[in-house]
Scaffold this active site. Structure first.
Site, PDB file in Angstrom:
ATOM      1  N   LYS A 111       0.808  -1.225   0.000  1.00  0.00           N
ATOM      2  CA  LYS A 111       0.000   0.000   0.000  1.00  0.00           C
ATOM      3  C   LYS A 111       0.840   1.274   0.000  1.00  0.00           C
ATOM      4  CE  LYS A 111      -3.880  -2.294   2.157  1.00  0.00           C
ATOM      5  NZ  LYS A 111      -4.595  -2.519   0.909  1.00  0.00           N
ATOM      6  N   ALA A 157       4.036   1.736  -1.155  1.00  0.00           N
ATOM      7  CA  ALA A 157       4.664   1.923  -2.474  1.00  0.00           C
ATOM      8  C   ALA A 157       3.603   2.298  -3.516  1.00  0.00           C
ATOM      9  CB  ALA A 157       5.387   0.645  -2.885  1.00  0.00           C
ATOM     10  N   GLY A 205      -2.671  -5.315 -12.325  1.00  0.00           N
ATOM     11  CA  GLY A 205      -1.652  -4.972 -11.330  1.00  0.00           C
ATOM     12  C   GLY A 205      -2.050  -3.761 -10.511  1.00  0.00           C
ATOM     13  N   GLU A 257     -19.395   2.063  -6.434  1.00  0.00           N
ATOM     14  CA  GLU A 257     -20.407   3.067  -6.044  1.00  0.00           C
ATOM     15  C   GLU A 257     -19.778   4.429  -5.758  1.00  0.00           C
ATOM     16  OE1 GLU A 257     -23.542   2.334  -6.300  1.00  0.00           O
ATOM     17  OE2 GLU A 257     -23.063   0.248  -6.749  1.00  0.00           O
ATOM     18  N   THR A 295     -14.830   4.939   0.846  1.00  0.00           N
ATOM     19  CA  THR A 295     -14.832   4.502  -0.556  1.00  0.00           C
ATOM     20  C   THR A 295     -15.725   3.271  -0.684  1.00  0.00           C
ATOM     21  OG1 THR A 295     -12.894   3.062  -0.368  1.00  0.00           O
ATOM     22  CG2 THR A 295     -12.478   5.381  -0.876  1.00  0.00           C
ATOM     23  N   SER A 345      -7.534   3.287 -12.993  1.00  0.00           N
ATOM     24  CA  SER A 345      -6.569   2.296 -12.494  1.00  0.00           C
ATOM     25  C   SER A 345      -7.100   0.868 -12.572  1.00  0.00           C
ATOM     26  CB  SER A 345      -6.158   2.621 -11.055  1.00  0.00           C
ATOM     27  OG  SER A 345      -7.158   2.209 -10.146  1.00  0.00           O
ATOM     28  N   ASP A 390      -5.541   2.577  -3.356  1.00  0.00           N
ATOM     29  CA  ASP A 390      -4.240   3.264  -3.295  1.00  0.00           C
ATOM     30  C   ASP A 390      -4.173   4.387  -4.325  1.00  0.00           C
ATOM     31  OD1 ASP A 390      -3.431   1.515  -1.299  1.00  0.00           O
ATOM     32  OD2 ASP A 390      -2.718   0.047  -2.759  1.00  0.00           O
TER      33      ASP A 390
HETATM   34  P1  ATP Z   1      -8.278  -1.890  -2.890  1.00  0.00           P
HETATM   35  O1  ATP Z   1      -8.104  -2.488  -1.519  1.00  0.00           O
HETATM   36  O2  ATP Z   1      -8.708  -2.894  -3.926  1.00  0.00           O
HETATM   37  O3  ATP Z   1      -7.118  -1.069  -3.313  1.00  0.00           O
HETATM   38  P2  ATP Z   1     -10.355  -0.446  -1.577  1.00  0.00           P
HETATM   39  O4  ATP Z   1     -11.209  -1.595  -1.126  1.00  0.00           O
HETATM   40  O5  ATP Z   1      -9.500   0.218  -0.580  1.00  0.00           O
HETATM   41  O6  ATP Z   1      -9.489  -0.863  -2.835  1.00  0.00           O
HETATM   42  P3  ATP Z   1     -12.562   0.624  -3.084  1.00  0.00           P
HETATM   43  O7  ATP Z   1     -13.666   1.256  -2.329  1.00  0.00           O
HETATM   44  O8  ATP Z   1     -12.816  -0.741  -3.648  1.00  0.00           O
HETATM   45  O9  ATP Z   1     -11.254   0.688  -2.181  1.00  0.00           O
HETATM   46  O10 ATP Z   1     -12.133   1.531  -4.319  1.00  0.00           O
HETATM   47  C1  ATP Z   1     -11.585   2.820  -4.148  1.00  0.00           C
HETATM   48  C2  ATP Z   1     -12.149   3.747  -5.203  1.00  0.00           C
HETATM   49  O11 ATP Z   1     -11.800   3.206  -6.488  1.00  0.00           O
HETATM   50  C3  ATP Z   1     -13.669   3.844  -5.201  1.00  0.00           C
HETATM   51  O12 ATP Z   1     -14.118   4.870  -4.336  1.00  0.00           O
HETATM   52  C4  ATP Z   1     -13.953   4.169  -6.658  1.00  0.00           C
HETATM   53  O13 ATP Z   1     -13.823   5.561  -6.884  1.00  0.00           O
HETATM   54  C5  ATP Z   1     -12.838   3.428  -7.412  1.00  0.00           C
HETATM   55  N1  ATP Z   1     -13.308   2.129  -7.902  1.00  0.00           N
HETATM   56  C6  ATP Z   1     -13.173   0.926  -7.294  1.00  0.00           C
HETATM   57  N2  ATP Z   1     -13.762  -0.050  -8.014  1.00  0.00           N
HETATM   58  C7  ATP Z   1     -14.277   0.547  -9.111  1.00  0.00           C
HETATM   59  C8  ATP Z   1     -15.019   0.090 -10.252  1.00  0.00           C
HETATM   60  N3  ATP Z   1     -15.354  -1.194 -10.390  1.00  0.00           N
HETATM   61  N4  ATP Z   1     -15.384   0.997 -11.189  1.00  0.00           N
HETATM   62  C9  ATP Z   1     -15.039   2.311 -11.058  1.00  0.00           C
HETATM   63  N5  ATP Z   1     -14.358   2.816 -10.010  1.00  0.00           N
HETATM   64  C10 ATP Z   1     -13.981   1.948  -9.044  1.00  0.00           C
HETATM   65  O1  RIB Z   2      -3.890  -2.182  -1.738  1.00  0.00           O
HETATM   66  C1  RIB Z   2      -3.383  -3.216  -2.528  1.00  0.00           C
HETATM   67  C2  RIB Z   2      -2.109  -3.756  -1.927  1.00  0.00           C
HETATM   68  O2  RIB Z   2      -2.393  -4.396  -0.696  1.00  0.00           O
HETATM   69  C3  RIB Z   2      -1.424  -4.799  -2.787  1.00  0.00           C
HETATM   70  O3  RIB Z   2      -0.523  -4.254  -3.711  1.00  0.00           O
HETATM   71  C4  RIB Z   2      -0.776  -5.732  -1.761  1.00  0.00           C
HETATM   72  O4  RIB Z   2       0.623  -5.674  -1.775  1.00  0.00           O
HETATM   73  C5  RIB Z   2      -1.371  -5.342  -0.405  1.00  0.00           C
HETATM   74  O5  RIB Z   2      -0.446  -4.712   0.402  1.00  0.00           O
END
Ligand code: ATP
Ligand code: RIB
Length: 289
Positions: free
Chosen positions: A38, A40, A273, A210, A206, A268, A238
């Site tokens: 997270k 990096a 990745g 949605e 987040t 993203s 991230d």
């Molecule tokens: P991760 O742990 O996978 O890095 P997270 O669970 O911390 O993500 P999420 O709420 O899933 O965070 O996503 C962060 C933001 O990314 C969301 O608020 C949204 O703006 C964008 N996002 C995530 N998934 C999608 C999607 N399927 N389509 C469009 N935007 C998305």
């Molecule tokens: O937020 C995604 C990250 O969580 C991955 O890149 C993984 O390394 C974990 O730390």
């Protein structure tokens, strides 16, 4: 300058049509190793957007450490304060299916980051406009960063993941906290609506596809996600945090910064990745207009 204190990993990603059930084996379709962690990831998200960014973290003495450092340098993240210690680097084993993931994170060297090293970097914090934290590093290090940032009045954005390492006493020290919906429930133990009302203009939840919700002190604000052709959502949060920091660094309002961050995060998820799809400023602007 933006400073990120956090983890750096190599992500070991296995892709399949479905997740295996307990005791089951399923046939996968691909296997790859990619840069992650997270800390990096958030630093690279800022760098891609053109920001000057410093990562404070730790890698091991294995081959992965070279991959991690090489990637950070190529992405123009300042690695002056990324230290090498003996032992394995951080690794995340990621199971990926269309639009979803399950992650086992093994901290390795990330848990060797020390309070002494944070104190040795006091000048970095003094010269930072924003500091970003997540919770894949030791809690005493998080506390040390929070105290130094308070002393120098540097705003902190905290991504409280994993939520099990979150401590409620962090809250007075944090300017913005950005849990996803599950983390919000784990941390506040109440509905998302109730939680954001309690922490106006501070708790930004987040919600994946949605978008994001927060409370502005008068009403609940919802910024919808931007439609995306999802390939891999790893690192969406991230990218979101990095873009938020970059925009706040540029003195944008919270609302503007969140609009920008939702576009960046949507872009993203369209590539493979955690860092693969992180957009440039130009790419986000093109989608915003
Ligand atoms: P991760 O742990 O996978 O890095 P997270 O669970 O911390 O993500 P999420 O709420 O899933 O965070 O996503 C962060 C933001 O990314 C969301 O608020 C949204 O703006 C964008 N996002 C995530 N998934 C999608 C999607 N399927 N389509 C469009 N935007 C998305
Ligand atoms: O937020 C995604 C990250 O969580 C991955 O890149 C993984 O390394 C974990 O730390």
């Amino acid at each position: 300058m933006i400073t990120v204190v956090g983890s750096a990993n190599v992500d070991i990603v296995a892709e399949a049509d479905v997740f295996p059930n307990q005791g089951e084996t399923v046939r996968g379709s691909s296997f790859q190793t990619t840069p992650g962690g997270k800390g990096a990831n958030q630093a690279v998200a800022c760098a891609r957007l053109g920001e000057e960014v410093q990562l404070i973290g730790t890698v091991g003495s294995d081959l992965f450490s070279e991959t991690i450092i090489k990637n950070l340098k190529e992405q123009l993240v300042d690695t002056t304060y990324v230290e090498q210690v003996s032992g394995p680097s951080g690794v995340a084993v990621i199971l990926l299916t269309a639009g979803d993931n399950r992650i086992i994170s093994i901290p390795g060297a990330n848990h060797s980051l020390t309070v002494e090293r944070i104190n040795a970097a006091r000048d970095v914090f003094r010269n930072s406009t924003i500091v970003m934290l997540q919770l894949e590093i030791p809690t005493e290090v998080v506390w040390c960063v929070l105290h130094i940032c308070k002393e120098f009045q540097v705003p902190v954005i905290m991504d409280p993941a994993p939520a099990t390492s979150f401590c409620h006493d962090f809250l007075p020290y944090i300017r913005y906290v950005t849990p996803n919906e599950t983390e919000c429930q784990q941390i506040f133990g109440t509905s998302m609506e109730e939680a954001i009302k309690q922490y106006p203009n501070k708790l930004l939840v987040t919600l994946g596809k949605e978008g994001v919700r927060y409370h502005d002190g008068k009403q609940q604000i919802h910024i919808p996600a931007v439609e995306a052709h999802v390939v891999d959502t790893t690192g969406a949060g991230d990218t979101f945090n990095g873009a938020l920091a970059a925009q706040l660094h540029r003195q944008k309002s919270l609302f503007q910064a969140l609009q920008f961050a939702t576009v960046a995060a949507a872009l993203s998820v369209e590539k493979f990745g955690a860092q693969g799809g992180m957009p440039t400023n130009k790419e986000v602007q093109a989608k915003l207009t």
